[in-house]
Design a protein around this motif. Structure first.
Motif, mmCIF file in Angstrom:
data_model
loop_
_atom_site.group_PDB
_atom_site.id
_atom_site.type_symbol
_atom_site.label_atom_id
_atom_site.label_comp_id
_atom_site.label_asym_id
_atom_site.label_seq_id
_atom_site.Cartn_x
_atom_site.Cartn_y
_atom_site.Cartn_z
ATOM 1 N N TYR A 497 37.369 49.510 42.161
ATOM 2 C CA TYR A 497 36.236 48.722 41.694
ATOM 3 C C TYR A 497 36.488 47.233 41.812
ATOM 4 C CZ TYR A 497 37.990 47.966 36.833
ATOM 5 O OH TYR A 497 38.677 47.592 35.724
ATOM 6 N N LEU A 498 37.750 46.808 41.866
ATOM 7 C CA LEU A 498 37.991 45.396 42.165
ATOM 8 C C LEU A 498 37.542 45.075 43.587
ATOM 9 C CD1 LEU A 498 41.480 44.588 40.617
ATOM 10 C CD2 LEU A 498 39.232 44.063 39.725
ATOM 11 N N LYS A 499 37.674 46.054 44.469
ATOM 12 C CA LYS A 499 37.288 45.858 45.867
ATOM 13 C C LYS A 499 35.775 45.986 46.053
ATOM 14 C CE LYS A 499 38.199 49.273 48.645
ATOM 15 N NZ LYS A 499 36.870 49.735 49.140
ATOM 16 N N ASP A 500 35.177 46.974 45.387
ATOM 17 C CA ASP A 500 33.777 47.304 45.651
ATOM 18 C C ASP A 500 32.788 46.597 44.732
ATOM 19 O OD1 ASP A 500 34.679 48.974 47.611
ATOM 20 O OD2 ASP A 500 34.541 50.804 46.415
ATOM 21 N N PHE A 501 33.197 46.301 43.492
ATOM 22 C CA PHE A 501 32.247 45.755 42.530
ATOM 23 C C PHE A 501 32.042 44.254 42.775
ATOM 24 C CE2 PHE A 501 32.340 49.710 41.069
ATOM 25 C CZ PHE A 501 32.563 50.007 39.747
ATOM 26 N N PRO A 502 30.807 43.798 42.831
ATOM 27 C CA PRO A 502 30.531 42.370 43.037
ATOM 28 C C PRO A 502 30.684 41.575 41.744
ATOM 29 C CG PRO A 502 28.464 43.561 42.890
ATOM 30 C CD PRO A 502 29.559 44.596 42.809
ATOM 31 N N VAL A 503 31.923 41.364 41.315
ATOM 32 C CA VAL A 503 32.180 40.653 40.068
ATOM 33 C C VAL A 503 32.786 39.287 40.364
ATOM 34 C CG1 VAL A 503 32.451 42.799 38.781
ATOM 35 C CG2 VAL A 503 34.447 41.695 39.759
ATOM 36 N N ASP A 504 32.764 38.417 39.358
ATOM 37 C CA ASP A 504 33.232 37.042 39.514
ATOM 38 C C ASP A 504 34.447 36.714 38.650
ATOM 39 O OD1 ASP A 504 29.918 36.985 39.453
ATOM 40 O OD2 ASP A 504 30.814 35.893 41.148
ATOM 41 N N TYR A 505 34.570 37.387 37.492
ATOM 42 C CA TYR A 505 35.644 37.063 36.560
ATOM 43 C C TYR A 505 36.316 38.339 36.041
ATOM 44 C CZ TYR A 505 33.136 32.573 36.077
ATOM 45 O OH TYR A 505 32.505 31.385 36.307
ATOM 46 N N LEU A 506 37.600 38.235 35.768
ATOM 47 C CA LEU A 506 38.323 39.221 34.978
ATOM 48 C C LEU A 506 38.746 38.555 33.677
ATOM 49 C CD1 LEU A 506 40.760 41.015 37.470
ATOM 50 C CD2 LEU A 506 38.440 41.651 36.847
ATOM 51 N N LYS A 507 38.408 39.157 32.552
ATOM 52 C CA LYS A 507 38.838 38.631 31.271
ATOM 53 C C LYS A 507 40.063 39.423 30.815
ATOM 54 C CE LYS A 507 36.081 36.754 28.437
ATOM 55 N NZ LYS A 507 35.151 36.487 27.316
ATOM 56 N N ILE A 508 41.197 38.756 30.741
ATOM 57 C CA ILE A 508 42.463 39.394 30.372
ATOM 58 C C ILE A 508 42.442 39.693 28.876
ATOM 59 C CG2 ILE A 508 44.958 39.130 30.322
ATOM 60 C CD1 ILE A 508 44.657 37.143 32.647
ATOM 61 N N ASP A 509 42.601 40.954 28.528
ATOM 62 C CA ASP A 509 42.485 41.367 27.138
ATOM 63 C C ASP A 509 43.519 40.667 26.258
ATOM 64 O OD1 ASP A 509 41.279 43.281 25.158
ATOM 65 O OD2 ASP A 509 43.384 43.827 24.984
ATOM 66 N N LEU A 532 46.177 39.849 41.347
ATOM 67 C CA LEU A 532 45.150 40.762 41.829
ATOM 68 C C LEU A 532 43.789 40.082 41.873
ATOM 69 C CD1 LEU A 532 46.015 44.093 39.980
ATOM 70 C CD2 LEU A 532 45.842 43.788 42.443
ATOM 71 N N ALA A 533 43.458 39.395 40.780
ATOM 72 C CA ALA A 533 42.158 38.722 40.720
ATOM 73 C C ALA A 533 42.011 37.717 41.848
ATOM 74 C CB ALA A 533 41.992 38.034 39.362
ATOM 75 N N HIS A 534 43.015 36.894 42.044
ATOM 76 C CA HIS A 534 42.924 35.867 43.075
ATOM 77 C C HIS A 534 42.889 36.480 44.470
ATOM 78 C CE1 HIS A 534 44.787 32.872 39.989
ATOM 79 N NE2 HIS A 534 43.494 33.051 39.802
ATOM 80 N N ASN A 535 43.588 37.600 44.664
ATOM 81 C CA ASN A 535 43.542 38.270 45.966
ATOM 82 C C ASN A 535 42.145 38.783 46.284
ATOM 83 O OD1 ASN A 535 46.221 37.851 46.599
ATOM 84 N ND2 ASN A 535 46.926 39.797 45.757
ATOM 85 N N PHE A 536 41.381 39.091 45.247
ATOM 86 C CA PHE A 536 40.022 39.572 45.455
ATOM 87 C C PHE A 536 38.982 38.461 45.244
ATOM 88 C CE2 PHE A 536 40.441 44.006 46.263
ATOM 89 C CZ PHE A 536 41.624 44.392 45.658
ATOM 90 N N GLY A 537 39.442 37.216 45.169
ATOM 91 C CA GLY A 537 38.514 36.094 45.047
ATOM 92 C C GLY A 537 37.884 35.953 43.681
ATOM 93 N N LEU A 538 38.562 36.462 42.634
ATOM 94 C CA LEU A 538 38.017 36.400 41.281
ATOM 95 C C LEU A 538 38.776 35.370 40.447
ATOM 96 C CD1 LEU A 538 37.852 40.257 40.604
ATOM 97 C CD2 LEU A 538 36.182 38.824 41.793
#
Length: 584
Positions: A497-509, A532-538
């Motif tokens: 889902y990091l690859k497929d989902f069109p998301v912009d941010y990850l909020k680290i718990d 991981l986030a930066h590799n996927f442009g997030l």
């Protein structure tokens, strides 16, 4: 010259042989020879200089030829491999599948699949292989195999899977594993008990001797119970000092006896250095199918029973059925009050700033719902949100939050406070509502909100139905809003889902942030998440940052933004304006 090419060359040359047995050198035969040699050179260059593994097998599955990349990857020279069966190189658990795929190729079917082999040092190398038959004059004469080294990718997937399904502190299966386990057990239709277990002394240990001591306590308890539990029980860390045990049992008496044995095991003193502690606990029990057939309902009811046990004192066990009548009445009264709260404007928003760690500037705001009851004062969200979801009020309340957040953001922008992004949480019920996207678009249009300044925060649990989720997220993105995955790392984390989902941010718990100062493993996990986030442009947002040291560590680990009490607690709109002015 390779065997196939040599046979073709000899066949073409034979056509020019005259009765005296000597070939006649004609321009046509010379051109054929030149083309064959050129084709041979191209093929050999492709074979030998390929950066991927390229191997030729005989029909019996033995190595015939291989390129330099194969020798380098395996650390074994070709002379040692030629004539040996390839299956001996495959890791045992993949051999049967690899053999089946090889036989498919012998029947003329090209295949692609993933496998794993040993190198000379007995290290496992993961490969994605393409295996194709070699045809000559209508028959299969050999097998070509091209393999791509995917070891790093598989290691990353395994690391993320570990992060997704296991608690990094105790090593126990986490909430995501619990959800999977419960779905399986419910599907089996066999009676089982769900026990919610809460420890009593963790907060006091943290406050008195520090979080490191609290972590050691959690590890000791986790290991103690894991070694104690029978094979018919499964053990999970839910969050903090909350644990879940599932246990197959035929009668309530059997279940109660099991719970009492857990309670007794926990009473054994725990030694932390020179400190000896006695641990108390509460256990709440719900049973399938008596208390419900839905995993979430069973969890909720076990929690209800556990809270009832807490009210009755330490070292207590309670069944949900013994407390449900009082709880049902309370839930019903809370639902009635919540309906009045909407009508009487008792709901409000508080806003918590999110800070850009590189510049120190305010990056955005998270809108948080508050309920001020006229008699009972502030009602915690963890009490009324579940009621809103069960009663269906969450749709109305959720849209109210979005409307109020958009109006406030537009008002601040017109007042010259800046066009700050505003984040709002949406529940899983809103997310799967077919009308939600249209309602969202209408709210944005009426309010005059720039859609790119609105961030919808979804939880990882939404990702359990990925195909539907992708379609719904694209509907939201078409409106122009941004998407954040909230509480990342506590639920269904997946590369897919990091690859497929069109998301912009990850909020680290916040659970990963709590122990950054003392836990090197937590730091490595956060570093992995940010990479991981930066590799996927997030971009990443660290939640729950409460100390300057945590902020410094998050900045060092590559996090983009942070929010927490170190910067500001959630503020009412007027208080936030004053806070922003003080920073100007």
């Amino acid at each position: 010259m390779l065997p196939e090419s040599r046979a073709r060359s000899e066949q073409e040359a034979g056509r020019a042989v005259e009765s005296d047995g000597f070939p006649e050198e004609t321009p046509e035969s010379q051109e054929v020879t030149r083309q064959l040699q050129e084709s041979e050179q191209r093929y050999r260059s492709l074979f030998e200089n390929n950066v991927d593994v390229v191997v030729t097998f005989g029909l019996e599955g033995k190595f015939l030829q291989m390129n330099r990349a194969t020798e380098q990857l395996l650390g074994i020279p070709a002379k040692e491999l030629v004539g040996t069966p390839f299956l001996q190189m495959i890791v045992p658990e993949r051999r049967a599948h690899s053999e089946r795929e090889f036989f498919r190729v012998l029947e003329g079917t090209p295949v692609q699949y993933q496998t794993a082999v040993y190198n000379r040092r007995r290290e496992v190398i993961d490969l994605h292989v393409t295996v194709i038959p070699i045809h000559y004059e209508g028959e299969i004469t050999g097998i070509h195999c091209i393999g791509k080294d995917i070891t790093k990718q598989k290691q990353l997937e395994r690391k993320l899977n570990q992060l997704a399904y296991f608690d990094p502190l105790t090593g126990l299966p986490n909430r995501n594993s619990l959800d999977t386990n419960l779905s399986r057990q419910v599907g089996e239709r066999r009676k089982f008990a769900l026990l919610a277990l809460d420890l009593d002394r963790l907060k006091a240990v943290n406050e008195t001797w520090g979080r490191e001591a609290g972590d050691r306590l959690l590890k000791i308890i986790a290991h103690r119970l894991r070694d104690f539990l029978p094979s018919s029980a499964d053990f999970f860390r839910n969050s903090g000092d909350d644990f879940i045990v599932t246990y197959y049992c035929d009668t309530d008496d059997e279940c109660l006896g099991f719970a009492r044995s857990l309670e007794a095991r926990l009473r054994d003193p725990v030694v932390l250095g020179e400190i000896e502690l006695s641990i108390t606990s509460r256990i709440g029990i719900s049973t399938f199918p008596d208390d419900g057939i839905d995993p979430d309902a069973l969890l909720r009811k076990a929690d209800t029973a556990m809270f009832a046990a807490r009210r009755n004192g330490r070292n207590r066990v309670a069944f949900y059925r013994d407390v449900k009548s009082k709880d049902d009445a309370r839930q019903f009264q809370l639902e009635i009050a919540l309906r009045s709260a909407i009508a009487n404007d008792e709901l409000s928003l508080a806003f918590q700033p999110q800070i850009d760690l590189a510049t120190g500037e305010v990056h955005g705001l998270e809108a948080l719902l508050r309920w001020l009851h006229p008699q009972h004062g502030q009602v915690p969200p963890d009490q009324f949100i579940p009621v809103a979801e069960e009663s269906g009020l969450i749709h109305e309340i959720g849209m109210w939050v979005i409307e109020a957040a958009c109006r406030q953001a537009v008002e601040w922008n017109h007042a010259g406070l800046g066009n700050l992004p505003v984040s709002v949480n949406i529940s899983i019920h809103q997310f799967y509502d077919d009308e939600f996207a249209g309602q969202l678009e209408n709210v944005i249009r009426v309010s005059g909100m720039d859609p790119s300044r609105l961030v919808l925060e979804i939880t990882e649990s939404i990702s359990s139905n990925s195909d539907v989720v992708v379609a719904q997220l694209h509907r939201f993105k078409a409106i122009g809003v941004r998407i954040a995955i909230d509480d990342f790392g506590t639920g269904y984390s997946s590369l897919r889902y990091l690859k497929d989902f069109p998301v912009d941010y990850l909020k680290i718990d916040r659970s990963f942030v709590d122990h950054l100062e003392s836990n090197e493993k937590e730091r490595r996990l956060v570093a992995t998440i940010t990479a991981l986030a930066h590799n996927f442009g997030l971009q990443t947002i660290a939640e729950g940052t409460e100390t300057a040291e945590q902020v410094a560590i998050m900045r060092e680990l590559g996090a983009d933004h942070a929010q927490g009490y170190h910067f500001s607690r959630p503020l009412a709109p007027d208080a936030l304006v004053s806070w922003l002015a003080a920073r100007a």
